[in-house]
Design an enzyme around this catalytic site. Structure first.
Site, short mmCIF file in Angstrom:
data_model
loop_
_atom_site.label_atom_id
_atom_site.label_comp_id
_atom_site.label_asym_id
_atom_site.label_seq_id
_atom_site.Cartn_x
_atom_site.Cartn_y
_atom_site.Cartn_z
N ARG A 77 19.12 -87.78 28.52
CA ARG A 77 19.09 -87.84 29.98
C ARG A 77 19.68 -86.55 30.55
NH1 ARG A 77 15.61 -91.02 29.95
NH2 ARG A 77 15.54 -93.12 30.84
N HIS A 115 9.56 -84.69 30.51
CA HIS A 115 9.90 -86.09 30.19
C HIS A 115 8.77 -86.77 29.41
CE1 HIS A 115 12.73 -89.56 31.49
NE2 HIS A 115 12.12 -89.86 30.35
P1 NAP Z 1 20.84 -97.20 22.55
O1 NAP Z 1 20.23 -97.95 21.41
O2 NAP Z 1 21.47 -97.99 23.64
O3 NAP Z 1 21.89 -96.18 21.93
C1 NAP Z 1 22.78 -95.45 22.70
C2 NAP Z 1 23.74 -94.74 21.76
O4 NAP Z 1 24.64 -93.96 22.56
C3 NAP Z 1 24.61 -95.72 20.96
O5 NAP Z 1 24.80 -95.24 19.65
C4 NAP Z 1 25.93 -95.71 21.72
O6 NAP Z 1 27.06 -95.98 20.92
C5 NAP Z 1 25.98 -94.26 22.17
N1 NAP Z 1 26.87 -94.11 23.32
C6 NAP Z 1 26.77 -94.67 24.55
N2 NAP Z 1 27.82 -94.30 25.31
C7 NAP Z 1 28.60 -93.52 24.54
C8 NAP Z 1 29.83 -92.86 24.76
N3 NAP Z 1 30.46 -92.93 25.94
N4 NAP Z 1 30.36 -92.14 23.75
C9 NAP Z 1 29.74 -92.07 22.56
N5 NAP Z 1 28.55 -92.68 22.28
C10 NAP Z 1 28.00 -93.40 23.27
O7 NAP Z 1 19.75 -96.29 23.26
P2 NAP Z 1 18.41 -95.67 22.63
O8 NAP Z 1 17.33 -96.68 22.65
O9 NAP Z 1 18.75 -95.02 21.34
O10 NAP Z 1 18.07 -94.58 23.74
C11 NAP Z 1 18.98 -93.53 24.05
C12 NAP Z 1 18.56 -92.86 25.34
O11 NAP Z 1 17.39 -92.11 25.15
C13 NAP Z 1 18.18 -93.84 26.46
O12 NAP Z 1 19.33 -94.33 27.13
C14 NAP Z 1 17.35 -92.99 27.35
O13 NAP Z 1 18.18 -92.39 28.33
C15 NAP Z 1 16.77 -91.92 26.42
N6 NAP Z 1 15.32 -91.98 26.26
C16 NAP Z 1 14.58 -90.90 26.61
C17 NAP Z 1 13.19 -90.92 26.46
C18 NAP Z 1 12.36 -89.71 26.79
O14 NAP Z 1 11.13 -89.79 26.78
N7 NAP Z 1 12.95 -88.58 27.05
C19 NAP Z 1 12.57 -92.07 25.95
C20 NAP Z 1 13.35 -93.15 25.62
C21 NAP Z 1 14.72 -93.11 25.78
P3 NAP Z 1 27.24 -97.42 20.21
O15 NAP Z 1 26.20 -97.46 19.12
O16 NAP Z 1 28.62 -97.37 19.68
O17 NAP Z 1 27.00 -98.45 21.29
#
Ligand code: NAP
Length: 310
Positions: free
Chosen positions: A225, A273
């Site tokens: 993000r 994006h």
């Molecule tokens: P997710 O499964 O919720 O994973 C988020 C990860 O971030 C988890 O490992 C979490 O830790 C870690 N995290 C959150 N807050 C943190 C903090 N304060 N300090 C350290 N680590 C932290 O999300 P995801 O499905 O992998 O997706 C990640 C992000 O990718 C989404 O939120 C979205 O913004 C982005 N995304 C972008 C696209 C694009 O096309 N560009 C597409 C899809 C998603 P824990 O494991 O300990 O909870």
């Protein structure tokens, strides 16, 4: 009869209606899928962050909101949304797309491909890249997408470090966590991939201080993000040579305004994006399965922790 309101907009309704019906038919549910319904009749809302539906108060029998996107930062703060919120987790579509984007951009920088792609002077300048085993990569975020990317990069031979909020043990991957683990995760990162959600705790995570903790000449790939990075600090770090290149897919303002310095910066690659789109057929199956679970009294999958913001 289970009433399902598709509230993710007319354009997406045209794409989703048939695949959703196909997926819902396969569950055997007695359902009514519509893009218009009296609020008090609706059991489930299929949602996207830009939806016109912002006030959930009249949806008195609502059981859950099912988001078509993985990122939920635009919804978690909605005080009228009091029922469970599930986000999109789709191994076949979203996760696979992100693995392809991240491995592609990591390999581009690792192999130094740009030097050859832009070699219009026809100069014979061999620069043999190191092997993957000599190129440490760090992924900030070890959730659904970060973990899948970490495992794909590890399978290619990269030494991978991952950083998350909670403690994790993942075979073959060095894991660090919490604020105290961040400097260690950055210190070795010749290539840094950001796959964190946008929350109060991750805003401006990469600022002048943390950018300086990366090895000189590090590359950043951000499909997470936009607000994870302090834009001005990144430009300073690119200009000083601290950061060699940034490949950015997400921005504080999207579409990225034409006057934003990222567009013209020679060390920035902008992608609009597109790192990983929700794929309609597989996402429809994810939504249908969650509705089936809800109706069967089973726990919903992919629930958002509203307090944590992701
Ligand atoms: P997710 O499964 O919720 O994973 C988020 C990860 O971030 C988890 O490992 C979490 O830790 C870690 N995290 C959150 N807050 C943190 C903090 N304060 N300090 C350290 N680590 C932290 O999300 P995801 O499905 O992998 O997706 C990640 C992000 O990718 C989404 O939120 C979205 O913004 C982005 N995304 C972008 C696209 C694009 O096309 N560009 C597409 C899809 C998603 P824990 O494991 O300990 O909870």
């Amino acid at each position: 009869m289970t009433t399902i309101l598709f509230a993710a907009g007319r354009r997406l309704w045209a794409e989703y209606e048939v695949p959703l019906r196909t997926a819902l038919d396969a569950t055997g549910l007695d359902y009514h899928l519509t893009c218009e319904a009296a609020p008090e009749t609706v059991d489930y809302v299929i949602y996207a962050p830009g939806s016109r539906l912002q006030d959930f108060t009249p949806y008195t029998r609502l059981k859950a909101v099912l988001n078509l996107w993985a990122g939920v930062e635009k919804i978690t703060g909605n005080p009228t949304l009091t029922v469970p919120l599930a986000r999109m987790v789709d191994a076949e579509g979203l996760t696979q797309g992100m693995v392809e984007y991240v491995t592609g951009h990591v390999l581009r920088h690792h192999l130094g491909m740009d030097a050859y792609i832009t070699n219009t002077a026809r100069e014979w300048r061999p620069v043999v890249p190191p092997l993957a085993g000599e190129r440490p990569v760090t992924i900030l975020g070890l959730g659904t997408l970060g973990l899948a990317c970490a495992e794909a990069l590890r399978a290619l031979g990269f030494p991978v470090t991952g950083w998350s909020r909670s403690v994790k043990t993942i075979p073959g991957i060095t894991t660090l966590h919490g604020p105290d683990g961040l400097a260690g995760a950055l210190r070795s990162a010749e290539i840094l991939v950001l796959l964190l959600p946008d929350t109060a705790a991750t805003n401006d995570l990469l600022d002048a201080k943390t950018l300086a903790q990366l090895p000189r000449g590090a590359v950043i790939v951000n499909p997470g993000r936009g607000p994870l990075i302090d834009d001005a600090a990144l430009i300073d770090a690119l200009d000083s040579g601290q950061i060699a290149h940034a490949t950015l897919d997400v921005f504080r303002t999207e579409p990225l305004p034409a006057e934003h310095p990222f567009w013209a910066h020679p060390k920035v690659t902008v992608t609009p994006h597109i790192a990983s789109e929700t794929r309609v057929p597989s996402a429809s199956r994810v939504i249908a399965e969650n509705i089936r679970r809800g109706e069967a009294g089973e726990p919903l999958l992919h629930l958002v922790d509203r307090d944590a913001g992701y």
